[in-house]
Design a protein around this motif. Structure first.
Motif, PDB file in Angstrom:
ATOM      1  N   SER A 227      -1.651  -0.268   7.398  1.00 36.96           N
ATOM      2  CA  SER A 227      -1.386   1.161   7.174  1.00 36.96           C
ATOM      3  C   SER A 227      -1.893   2.019   8.319  1.00 36.96           C
ATOM      4  CB  SER A 227      -2.052   1.606   5.866  1.00 36.96           C
ATOM      5  OG  SER A 227      -1.597   0.839   4.782  1.00 36.96           O
TER       6      SER A 227
ATOM      7  N   ALA B 279       0.861  -1.186   0.000  1.00 31.99           N
ATOM      8  CA  ALA B 279       0.000   0.000   0.000  1.00 31.99           C
ATOM      9  C   ALA B 279       0.896   1.235   0.000  1.00 31.99           C
ATOM     10  CB  ALA B 279      -0.907   0.006   1.227  1.00 31.99           C
TER      11      ALA B 279
ATOM     12  N   VAL C  41      -7.577   2.232   1.972  1.00 28.23           N
ATOM     13  CA  VAL C  41      -6.748   1.671   0.905  1.00 28.23           C
ATOM     14  C   VAL C  41      -7.647   1.266  -0.254  1.00 28.23           C
ATOM     15  CG1 VAL C  41      -5.170  -0.196   0.255  1.00 28.23           C
ATOM     16  CG2 VAL C  41      -4.979   0.871   2.515  1.00 28.23           C
TER      17      VAL C  41
ATOM     18  N   LEU D  39      -4.359  -4.641   4.206  1.00 31.57           N
ATOM     19  CA  LEU D  39      -3.508  -3.508   3.865  1.00 31.57           C
ATOM     20  C   LEU D  39      -3.895  -2.263   4.658  1.00 31.57           C
ATOM     21  CD1 LEU D  39      -3.241  -3.988  -0.010  1.00 31.57           C
ATOM     22  CD2 LEU D  39      -1.370  -4.181   1.647  1.00 31.57           C
ATOM     23  N   SER D  40      -5.186  -2.051   4.861  1.00 31.01           N
ATOM     24  CA  SER D  40      -5.622  -0.906   5.654  1.00 31.01           C
ATOM     25  C   SER D  40      -5.161  -1.043   7.105  1.00 31.01           C
ATOM     26  CB  SER D  40      -7.148  -0.769   5.590  1.00 31.01           C
ATOM     27  OG  SER D  40      -7.599   0.299   6.393  1.00 31.01           O
TER      28      SER D  40
END
Length: 544
Positions: free
Chosen positions: A197, A29, A202, A193-194
């Protein structure tokens, strides 16, 4: 994170072994696509190349197993049946009568094999998802191009071990689905991925090439059919084996394969039947729902066989089908009793044959005559018995509310991805309420936080089920207005009817009240009021 409802056999990111060439092994990401592409280019992956399972025959030999742990894969027990030490994700059967005795009774036995390849869905809009996972709670917000928001919410909650109420799914306009956007696809990976992060949103959008390499297709299918008939055309035995190439994973694949043992004989009355349906793992892109959910594949096998049989017997294909068709009072291969409410296949076929002007197969003279004109026109027909793999509590709901100007807004849980659901619901509501269709608006975006529930936008169910829910909601709204108007006009509601945006007395049409004057509650001239905002809901659950 394991992904799956029927078969939990797939990880969001592969670990240890990849089972098809497009499988995700790493993800990045970044704040821009350019940075993400650069980061991806710096990742080095070392692969040990293993011998793949390339086709159905190799898979059935089971010399190489796609999933070594098939007996340990969690699945819905009693519905799907993984076979240990094999590549068969599920083996389903339907048996009726005595197959051996049926073939002994036959005057003619015909065997054939038919195949269909895997097919990509290729919607105009590729898969795309945005996910924001709250770092301080279990809350996950999703914006995605998907067919079934409530099913997606259920699957995400199941995969991540959180409550359904923690998942919020938004579905904006969807540019085509064809079954390929049912279920769950990009959302688990983007959620990971979020989370990685720190809870930032994302977005992942598939290119067309990535669609072909990473996302599922229709399963390839091989149908092997053996049919016994008597000289008079009556079918006495049918032995069918369907092999489905489900690719590397089979969560939706097993459900497609299961439908074959319900509808895989077609709408025909045969006393002695065996249907075996094998959903099979290979090292290819995995499979999912595709238009018809397996029915068109079984249709190809059965109906091609029917045409060949009718030719060998010298019987018109229409007459051959009619003499073997299921009728009210008969039972299907699974033991379901046919009634008039089930539908009448003979009436359907007769109507089609009449409409296309069928007069029988062309003679050789007819064919030669057409060749000379340069214009050749073919006619044909086929039957299908559709048996959607839906749970017994399959349901849908609608909510409608009238604005102060008499416009009606309707919220649904289904998704219009090109099939016309929004238009159909607006038309049905306009007819029931006797309003111009311009006065009806079906809200286009669906949000699981606000919209009413719908099981899945699949199985050709929505016009029927959503339409009946809309009829119910419309009639409830009319009942509300008649109760209000009855008090204002000082007459019993049963003496009131509706039309053109008014509730009026059947004996005195001049005594009437406009819908809009009751939409937010009716106000008397003396300052009193009755009623309240006009809000109604309707539901429909599959019956029978």
């Amino acid at each position: 994170i394991l992904v799956g409802l029927y078969m939990q056999d797939k990880l969001a990111i592969a670990k240890g072994e990849t089972r098809y060439q497009g499988e995700v092994v790493a993800a990045v990401a970044a704040t821009t696509e350019a940075i993400a592409e650069q980061a991806i280019s710096l990742i080095e992956v070392e692969y040990e190349v293993l011998e793949p399972v390339r086709n159905l025959d190799d898979a059935l030999e089971a010399k190489i197993l796609v999933h070594e742990n098939i007996a340990e894969i969690k699945h819905i027990e009693g519905v799907f049946f993984p076979q240990p030490n094999s590549n068969i994700a599920s083996l389903n059967k339907s048996l009726k009568g005595d197959l051996e005795a049926g073939f002994e009774e036959a005057d003619l036995v015909v065997e054939n094999e038919f195949t269909l390849p895997a097919v990509a869905h290729v919607p105009l809009e590729t898969h795309v998802a945005i996910v924001q996972a709250d770092p301080y709670s279990d809350r996950i917000r999703i914006w995605t191009s998907a067919q079934s928001p409530f099913a997606l919410r259920q699957l995400m909650a199941f995969s991540f071990g959180v409550k359904e109420s923690d998942i919020e799914v938004h579905i904006p306009f969807v540019g085509g689905g064809f079954g390929g956007k049912a279920g769950i696809h990009l959302e688990p990976l983007v959620t990971l991925l979020s989370r990685a992060s720190g809870g930032l949103p994302v977005k992942l959008r598939m290119t067309r090439e990535q669609e072909f390499n990473y996302l599922p297709t229709r399963a390839g299918m091989r149908g092997r059919i053996k049919t016994g008939v008597k000289k008079d055309g009556s079918m006495v035995a049918s032995d069918i084996v369907y092999d489905w190439d489900s690719g590397a994973y089979a969560d939706y694949g097993v459900n497609v394969g299961k439908t074959a043992v319900y509808g895989g004989l077609g709408p025909y009355d045969v006393d002695n039947v065996s249907i075996v349906s094998n959903t099979i793992y290979t090292n290819k892109v995995f499979s999912t729902a595709y238009r018809g959910f397996g029915h068109l594949e079984t249709l190809w096998t059965v109906e091609r066989q029917m045409d060949i049989l009718s030719q060998k017997l010298g019987i018109d294909p229409y007459e051959f089908r009619m003499m073997n068709m299921l009728r009210p009072g008969d039972t299907t291969v699974t033991g379901e009793l046919m009634t008039r409410s089930t539908g009448c296949p003979t009436d359907c076929l007769s109507a089609v044959v009449k409409e296309i002007g069928w007069t029988g197969r062309k003679s050789e003279e007819d064919r030669q005559r057409e060749w000379k004109t340069g214009k050749i026109r073919g006619k044909g027909f086929a039957m299908i018995q559709k048996a959607p793999a839906m749970p017994p509590n399959t349901a849908t709901a609608v909510v409608m509310q009238m604005s102060g100007d008499g416009h009606v807004k309707i919220m649904i849980g289904a998704i219009d991805y090109g099939q016309g659901a929004l238009t159909a619901i607006a038309q049905i509501a306009a007819q029931e309420l006797d309003l111009p269709i311009e006065m009806i608006e079906v809200i286009k975006e669906t949000n699981t936080e606000t919209n009413p529930y719908d099981w899945n936008t699949v199985a050709s169910k929505y016009t029927f089920m959503g339409g009946n829910a809309t009829i119910q909601a419309s009639r409830k709204m009319l009942e509300q207005m008649k109760n209000i108007a009855g008090q204002v006009l000082r007459c019993a509601p049963e003496f009131l009817t509706h039309g053109d945006g008014y509730i009026y007395n059947v004996h005195r049409p001049d005594r009437r009240i406009a819908y809009k004057d009751m939409a937010l509650g009716y106000a008397y001239p003396d300052g009193n009021g009755i009623g309240g905002p006009l809000i109604a809901h309707g539901v429909c659950m599959a019956d029978g």
